[in-house]
Write an enzyme that holds these catalytic residues in place. Structure first.
Site, PDB file in Angstrom:
ATOM      1  NE  ARG A  56      46.103  36.558  25.491  1.00 20.44           N
ATOM      2  CZ  ARG A  56      46.964  36.195  24.526  1.00 20.44           C
ATOM      3  NH1 ARG A  56      46.572  35.984  23.301  1.00 20.44           N
ATOM      4  NH2 ARG A  56      48.238  36.033  24.787  1.00 20.44           N
ATOM      5  CG  ASN A  87      39.811  43.344  32.986  1.00 21.93           C
ATOM      6  OD1 ASN A  87      39.760  44.058  31.997  1.00 21.93           O
ATOM      7  ND2 ASN A  87      40.489  43.669  34.071  1.00 21.93           N
ATOM      8  CG  ASP A  89      41.624  39.199  34.374  1.00 20.07           C
ATOM      9  OD1 ASP A  89      41.006  39.277  35.447  1.00 20.07           O
ATOM     10  OD2 ASP A  89      42.201  40.183  33.851  1.00 20.07           O
ATOM     11  CG  HIS A 104      33.240  43.252  27.704  1.00 19.05           C
ATOM     12  ND1 HIS A 104      34.168  44.254  27.612  1.00 19.05           N
ATOM     13  CD2 HIS A 104      32.028  43.843  27.491  1.00 19.05           C
ATOM     14  CE1 HIS A 104      33.545  45.406  27.375  1.00 19.05           C
ATOM     15  NE2 HIS A 104      32.256  45.187  27.310  1.00 19.05           N
ATOM     16  CB  THR A 170      38.436  51.311  31.574  1.00 17.99           C
ATOM     17  OG1 THR A 170      37.736  51.377  30.326  1.00 17.99           O
ATOM     18  CG2 THR A 170      37.766  52.218  32.579  1.00 17.99           C
ATOM     19  CB  SER A 171      40.868  53.301  26.912  1.00 17.45           C
ATOM     20  OG  SER A 171      40.009  52.315  26.377  1.00 17.45           O
TER      21      SER A 171
HETATM   22  N1  LIG Z   1      42.764  41.374  31.356  1.00 13.63           N
HETATM   23  C1  LIG Z   1      41.777  41.240  30.462  1.00 13.63           C
HETATM   24  O1  LIG Z   1      40.794  40.551  30.703  1.00 13.63           O
HETATM   25  C2  LIG Z   1      41.852  42.021  29.151  1.00 13.63           C
HETATM   26  C3  LIG Z   1      43.069  42.418  28.598  1.00 13.63           C
HETATM   27  C4  LIG Z   1      43.060  43.137  27.381  1.00 13.63           C
HETATM   28  C5  LIG Z   1      41.852  43.435  26.747  1.00 13.63           C
HETATM   29  N2  LIG Z   1      40.682  43.017  27.321  1.00 13.63           N
HETATM   30  C6  LIG Z   1      39.385  43.378  26.657  1.00 13.63           C
HETATM   31  O2  LIG Z   1      39.579  44.502  25.858  1.00 13.63           O
HETATM   32  C7  LIG Z   1      38.658  45.597  26.108  1.00 13.63           C
HETATM   33  C8  LIG Z   1      39.554  46.775  26.466  1.00 13.63           C
HETATM   34  O3  LIG Z   1      38.937  47.886  27.023  1.00 13.63           O
HETATM   35  P1  LIG Z   1      39.590  48.529  28.334  1.00 13.63           P
HETATM   36  O4  LIG Z   1      39.125  49.940  28.456  1.00 13.63           O
HETATM   37  O5  LIG Z   1      39.387  47.578  29.465  1.00 13.63           O
HETATM   38  O6  LIG Z   1      41.155  48.496  28.054  1.00 13.63           O
HETATM   39  P2  LIG Z   1      42.023  49.369  27.075  1.00 13.63           P
HETATM   40  O7  LIG Z   1      43.136  48.486  26.632  1.00 13.63           O
HETATM   41  O8  LIG Z   1      41.204  50.051  26.068  1.00 13.63           O
HETATM   42  O9  LIG Z   1      42.619  50.521  28.048  1.00 13.63           O
HETATM   43  C9  LIG Z   1      43.494  50.165  29.093  1.00 13.63           C
HETATM   44  C10 LIG Z   1      43.612  51.326  30.040  1.00 13.63           C
HETATM   45  O10 LIG Z   1      44.427  50.884  31.119  1.00 13.63           O
HETATM   46  C11 LIG Z   1      45.336  51.909  31.447  1.00 13.63           C
HETATM   47  N3  LIG Z   1      46.501  51.288  32.113  1.00 13.63           N
HETATM   48  C12 LIG Z   1      47.632  50.785  31.580  1.00 13.63           C
HETATM   49  N4  LIG Z   1      48.440  50.307  32.549  1.00 13.63           N
HETATM   50  C13 LIG Z   1      47.775  50.500  33.720  1.00 13.63           C
HETATM   51  C14 LIG Z   1      48.070  50.205  35.084  1.00 13.63           C
HETATM   52  N5  LIG Z   1      49.221  49.599  35.463  1.00 13.63           N
HETATM   53  N6  LIG Z   1      47.167  50.547  36.033  1.00 13.63           N
HETATM   54  C15 LIG Z   1      45.984  51.165  35.687  1.00 13.63           C
HETATM   55  N7  LIG Z   1      45.661  51.477  34.418  1.00 13.63           N
HETATM   56  C16 LIG Z   1      46.548  51.131  33.444  1.00 13.63           C
HETATM   57  C17 LIG Z   1      45.650  52.607  30.128  1.00 13.63           C
HETATM   58  O11 LIG Z   1      46.126  53.930  30.357  1.00 13.63           O
HETATM   59  C18 LIG Z   1      44.284  52.564  29.433  1.00 13.63           C
HETATM   60  O12 LIG Z   1      43.520  53.718  29.741  1.00 13.63           O
HETATM   61  C19 LIG Z   1      37.773  45.122  27.215  1.00 13.63           C
HETATM   62  O13 LIG Z   1      36.525  44.944  26.681  1.00 13.63           O
HETATM   63  C20 LIG Z   1      38.332  43.764  27.651  1.00 13.63           C
HETATM   64  O14 LIG Z   1      37.338  42.765  27.616  1.00 13.63           O
HETATM   65  C21 LIG Z   1      40.665  42.313  28.493  1.00 13.63           C
END
Ligand SMILES: NC(=O)c1ccc[n+]([C@@H]2O[C@H](COP(=O)([O-])OP(=O)(O)OC[C@H]3O[C@@H](n4cnc5c(N)ncnc54)[C@H](O)[C@@H]3O)[C@@H](O)[C@H]2O)c1
Length: 229
Positions: A56, A87, A89, A104, A170-171
């Site tokens: 990652r 996130n 990142d 987180h 966010t979901s």
């Molecule tokens: N980038 C990162 O840092 C990263 C990546 C994956 C998971 N995580 C971790 O996993 C957990 C996941 O929970 P969450 O609710 O953040 O994510 P999640 O994966 O549960 O939900 C992602 C959400 O993003 C939406 N989505 C998808 N593509 C999109 C776009 N182009 N623009 C806007 N929305 C879009 C989806 O419809 C969904 O509702 C967090 O706690 C996080 O720490 C972090």
């Protein structure tokens, strides 16, 4: 200046090429989240966990902030903006946002397994034998499922002061992050940007859902803000 509090999730970074996990059937880059993001996972197979976050971290150093991150940074010219992100990142910081709270944890930091306040910046691989100044193994500085969220109280205080709450990508399935919405004042407008929004319109007085990906959704949000002025 009006205060815009922004709560972001994995979706805001999707257009940068970092996958969310709900979109991939509950897997995080092919892994069951409990294997790679829980204390049990670390106990059962620390080598897998170290390797997962090493990948990652490498990926993060290869991607760039997208238009949504950039527009949020530009918003600071006219508003007081505070970002609470789920996130790990650093794409908000890299695009220039100045107030970012990582609920987180952060991929580019590690911490001691025995003294959680010993936190270090880290951009390379993390391996067995990498230790803190007291000789304990280092682990990723990530809040895993089942662990306390140390910055939650700070995030609640920030959310309470919102003049506008903007939620992006966010979901709303990961708690306690998803509960922050309950701390706004009853009249505070909420804007929710997500291509598959998971929020019930009837639960909030002043909810505006923008069913778009983050870059398009933030552009639309900015137009709505202009119309309000
Ligand atoms: N980038 C990162 O840092 C990263 C990546 C994956 C998971 N995580 C971790 O996993 C957990 C996941 O929970 P969450 O609710 O953040 O994510 P999640 O994966 O549960 O939900 C992602 C959400 O993003 C939406 N989505 C998808 N593509 C999109 C776009 N182009 N623009 C806007 N929305 C879009 C989806 O419809 C969904 O509702 C967090 O706690 C996080 O720490 C972090």
């Amino acid at each position: 200046m009006k205060k815009i509090i922004v709560l972001t999730g994995a979706g805001v970074s999707a257009e940068s090429g970092i996958k969310t996990f709900r979109d991939a059937g509950g897997l995080w880059e092919g892994h069951d989240v409990m294997e790679v993001a829980s204390p049990e996972g670390w106990y059962n197979n620390a080598a897998l966990v170290l390797d997962f976050y090493n990948q990652r971290r490498k990926q993060l150093l290869e991607v760039k902030p997208n238009r949504a991150h950039e527009l949020l940074a530009e918003l600071e010219e006219n508003y007081h903006v505070e970002i609470i992100t789920q996130n790990v990142d650093d794409l908000h910081e890299r695009s220039g946002s100045s107030n970012v709270l990582h609920l987180h944890g952060e991929l580019l930091k590690v911490r001691s397994t025995s003294h959680e306040n010993l936190v270090y910046d880290w951009t390379k691989d993390l391996n067995f034998g990498d230790t803190c100044e007291n000789g304990s193994q280092l682990r990723p500085h990530i809040v895993w499922f089942g662990e306390a969220v140390p910055l939650l109280d700070q995030a609640i205080e920030i959310t309470k002061n919102a003049d506008i709450l903007l939620i992006i990508g966010t979901s709303m399935q990961v708690y306690p992050a998803a509960s922050l919405i309950h701390y706004i004042k009853s009249h505070t407008p909420v804007y929710f940007i997500d291509p598959k929004p998971n929020i019930s319109k009837s639960s909030y007085n002043n909810l505006n859902v923008i069913s778009e990906k983050a870059s398009v959704g933030v552009e639309k949000f900015l137009k709505l803000l202009d119309e309000l002025q």
